[in-house]
Design a protein around this motif. Structure first.
Motif, PDB file in Angstrom:
ATOM      1  N   TRP A 135      -0.344   0.437   8.750  1.00  0.00           N
ATOM      2  CA  TRP A 135       0.322   1.250   7.728  1.00  0.00           C
ATOM      3  C   TRP A 135       1.647   1.778   8.277  1.00  0.00           C
ATOM      4  O   TRP A 135       1.791   1.997   9.488  1.00  0.00           O
ATOM      5  CB  TRP A 135      -0.535   2.469   7.362  1.00  0.00           C
ATOM      6  CG  TRP A 135      -1.773   2.188   6.584  1.00  0.00           C
ATOM      7  CD1 TRP A 135      -3.009   1.885   7.093  1.00  0.00           C
ATOM      8  CD2 TRP A 135      -1.913   2.194   5.166  1.00  0.00           C
ATOM      9  NE1 TRP A 135      -3.913   1.700   6.079  1.00  0.00           N
ATOM     10  CE2 TRP A 135      -3.275   1.901   4.873  1.00  0.00           C
ATOM     11  CE3 TRP A 135      -1.050   2.432   4.105  1.00  0.00           C
ATOM     12  CZ2 TRP A 135      -3.763   1.823   3.574  1.00  0.00           C
ATOM     13  CZ3 TRP A 135      -1.540   2.367   2.810  1.00  0.00           C
ATOM     14  CH2 TRP A 135      -2.884   2.064   2.549  1.00  0.00           C
ATOM     15  N   ASN A 136       2.597   2.029   7.391  1.00  0.00           N
ATOM     16  CA  ASN A 136       3.743   2.885   7.704  1.00  0.00           C
ATOM     17  C   ASN A 136       3.426   4.297   7.219  1.00  0.00           C
ATOM     18  O   ASN A 136       2.532   4.493   6.385  1.00  0.00           O
ATOM     19  CB  ASN A 136       5.008   2.389   6.997  1.00  0.00           C
ATOM     20  CG  ASN A 136       5.570   1.132   7.641  1.00  0.00           C
ATOM     21  OD1 ASN A 136       5.886   0.169   6.956  1.00  0.00           O
ATOM     22  ND2 ASN A 136       5.706   1.129   8.956  1.00  0.00           N
ATOM     23  N   MET A 142       0.690   7.818   3.643  1.00  0.00           N
ATOM     24  CA  MET A 142       0.446   6.450   4.083  1.00  0.00           C
ATOM     25  C   MET A 142       1.083   5.472   3.099  1.00  0.00           C
ATOM     26  O   MET A 142       0.877   5.560   1.887  1.00  0.00           O
ATOM     27  CB  MET A 142      -1.056   6.188   4.208  1.00  0.00           C
ATOM     28  CG  MET A 142      -1.729   7.047   5.271  1.00  0.00           C
ATOM     29  SD  MET A 142      -3.516   6.836   5.349  1.00  0.00           S
ATOM     30  CE  MET A 142      -3.631   5.183   6.029  1.00  0.00           C
ATOM     31  N   GLU A 144       1.910   1.310   2.365  1.00  0.00           N
ATOM     32  CA  GLU A 144       1.574  -0.050   2.740  1.00  0.00           C
ATOM     33  C   GLU A 144       2.733  -0.720   3.468  1.00  0.00           C
ATOM     34  O   GLU A 144       3.881  -0.597   3.069  1.00  0.00           O
ATOM     35  CB  GLU A 144       1.221  -0.878   1.496  1.00  0.00           C
ATOM     36  CG  GLU A 144      -0.087  -0.489   0.849  1.00  0.00           C
ATOM     37  CD  GLU A 144      -0.433  -1.395  -0.323  1.00  0.00           C
ATOM     38  OE1 GLU A 144       0.014  -2.557  -0.313  1.00  0.00           O
ATOM     39  OE2 GLU A 144      -1.128  -0.922  -1.242  1.00  0.00           O
ATOM     40  N   TYR A 149      -0.376  -5.224   5.140  1.00  0.00           N
ATOM     41  CA  TYR A 149      -1.668  -4.592   4.886  1.00  0.00           C
ATOM     42  C   TYR A 149      -2.460  -5.313   3.799  1.00  0.00           C
ATOM     43  O   TYR A 149      -1.917  -5.714   2.780  1.00  0.00           O
ATOM     44  CB  TYR A 149      -1.498  -3.127   4.498  1.00  0.00           C
ATOM     45  CG  TYR A 149      -2.825  -2.401   4.455  1.00  0.00           C
ATOM     46  CD1 TYR A 149      -3.412  -1.953   5.630  1.00  0.00           C
ATOM     47  CD2 TYR A 149      -3.511  -2.246   3.269  1.00  0.00           C
ATOM     48  CE1 TYR A 149      -4.645  -1.328   5.609  1.00  0.00           C
ATOM     49  CE2 TYR A 149      -4.747  -1.622   3.238  1.00  0.00           C
ATOM     50  CZ  TYR A 149      -5.310  -1.164   4.415  1.00  0.00           C
ATOM     51  OH  TYR A 149      -6.533  -0.558   4.400  1.00  0.00           O
ATOM     52  N   TYR A 151      -6.252  -4.769   1.758  1.00  0.00           N
ATOM     53  CA  TYR A 151      -7.444  -3.950   1.584  1.00  0.00           C
ATOM     54  C   TYR A 151      -8.724  -4.756   1.789  1.00  0.00           C
ATOM     55  O   TYR A 151      -9.776  -4.200   2.078  1.00  0.00           O
ATOM     56  CB  TYR A 151      -7.466  -3.367   0.163  1.00  0.00           C
ATOM     57  CG  TYR A 151      -6.365  -2.396  -0.133  1.00  0.00           C
ATOM     58  CD1 TYR A 151      -6.464  -1.063   0.256  1.00  0.00           C
ATOM     59  CD2 TYR A 151      -5.224  -2.800  -0.815  1.00  0.00           C
ATOM     60  CE1 TYR A 151      -5.451  -0.160  -0.023  1.00  0.00           C
ATOM     61  CE2 TYR A 151      -4.205  -1.902  -1.097  1.00  0.00           C
ATOM     62  CZ  TYR A 151      -4.319  -0.579  -0.699  1.00  0.00           C
ATOM     63  OH  TYR A 151      -3.318   0.314  -0.974  1.00  0.00           O
TER      64      TYR A 151
END
Length: 222
Positions: A135-136, A142, A144, A149, A151
């Motif tokens: 993450w960034n 947070m 993406e 990323y 999920y």
């Protein structure tokens, strides 16, 4: 200079300067003909000479925190060739990785000769977690990481990923010299190969936790 560990390259690690371990690793490699430290720092130069390396003084344009490393590598190679003749390969060992071993340098050099299409060989270590989970952060929010990323990706569904560990990179002198002005990592060419290391073999000192961990590794002879 380092913000996490001030003067880290000459910081004492179990009674010896950090850079001293790296110089000794380079000197122990059977495939290394000449060991040089590129620096603009008097104390680092003194330590380097005491441990058995020669020193090439960096000009100001190559010595800033933002200067690309290939400027220093190219300058050092050209200075060395003025008195020592031509070199086919350059091995770059970062000064803040005291766990580096000379035999890894030899392994990288041998790989360059065994596979002549190789432009560079560098050491890597495995990611502990899949990079797809990165993450960034925007302050504490947070965000993406674009293109990264997922999920739905499970660890067992991912291929093992690796990242450069800062320990050893062996490159071709011709590519280093010919890539001047091209930017990025053009100096490493377009066909790099990797040597996978155990993380304990490539501890890069960037903060006090790294330094304390190295002290533990060396004191326990791990």
């Amino acid at each position: 200079g380092s913000k996490g560990v001030p003067r880290k390259n000459v910081r004492l690690l179990n009674g010896r300067p950090v850079i001293g371990y790296v110089i000794e690793a380079a000197r122990s490699a059977q495939t290394v003909d000449h060991v040089v430290v590129s620096t603009d720092d008097e104390e680092i130069a003194e330590v380097a000479v005491n441990v058995g390396a020669d020193v090439v003084w960096r000009p100001p344009e190559t010595a800033s925190d933002t200067a690309p490393i290939d400027l220093s590598l190219r300058h050092a190679l050209r200075e060395l060739q003025k008195t020592k003749g031509e070199f086919s390969l350059v091995a770059w060992l970062q000064a803040n990785v005291p766990t580096t071993k000379g035999q890894v340098v030899d392994q990288a050099v041998q790989l360059m000769f065994d596979k002549p299409d190789t432009s560079a060989v560098q050491t890597v270590v495995p990611y502990k977690i899949p990079p797809q989970w990165a993450w960034n952060l925007d302050n504490d929010v947070m965000v993406e990481m674009e293109g990264c990323y997922s999920y739905t990706v499970l660890r067992q569904q991912t291929k093992q990923a690796y990242h450069a560990d800062g320990s050893v990179i062996v490159m071709r002198s011709s590519i280093l010299l010919d890539s001047e002005g091209l930017g990025g990592q053009a100096y490493l060419g377009n066909k790099r190969r990797a040597i996978v290391q155990d993380p304990l073999e490539s501890v890069e000192i960037d903060d006090m936790v790294d330094l304390k961990f190295c002290e533990y590794l060396f004191s326990e002879k791990l």
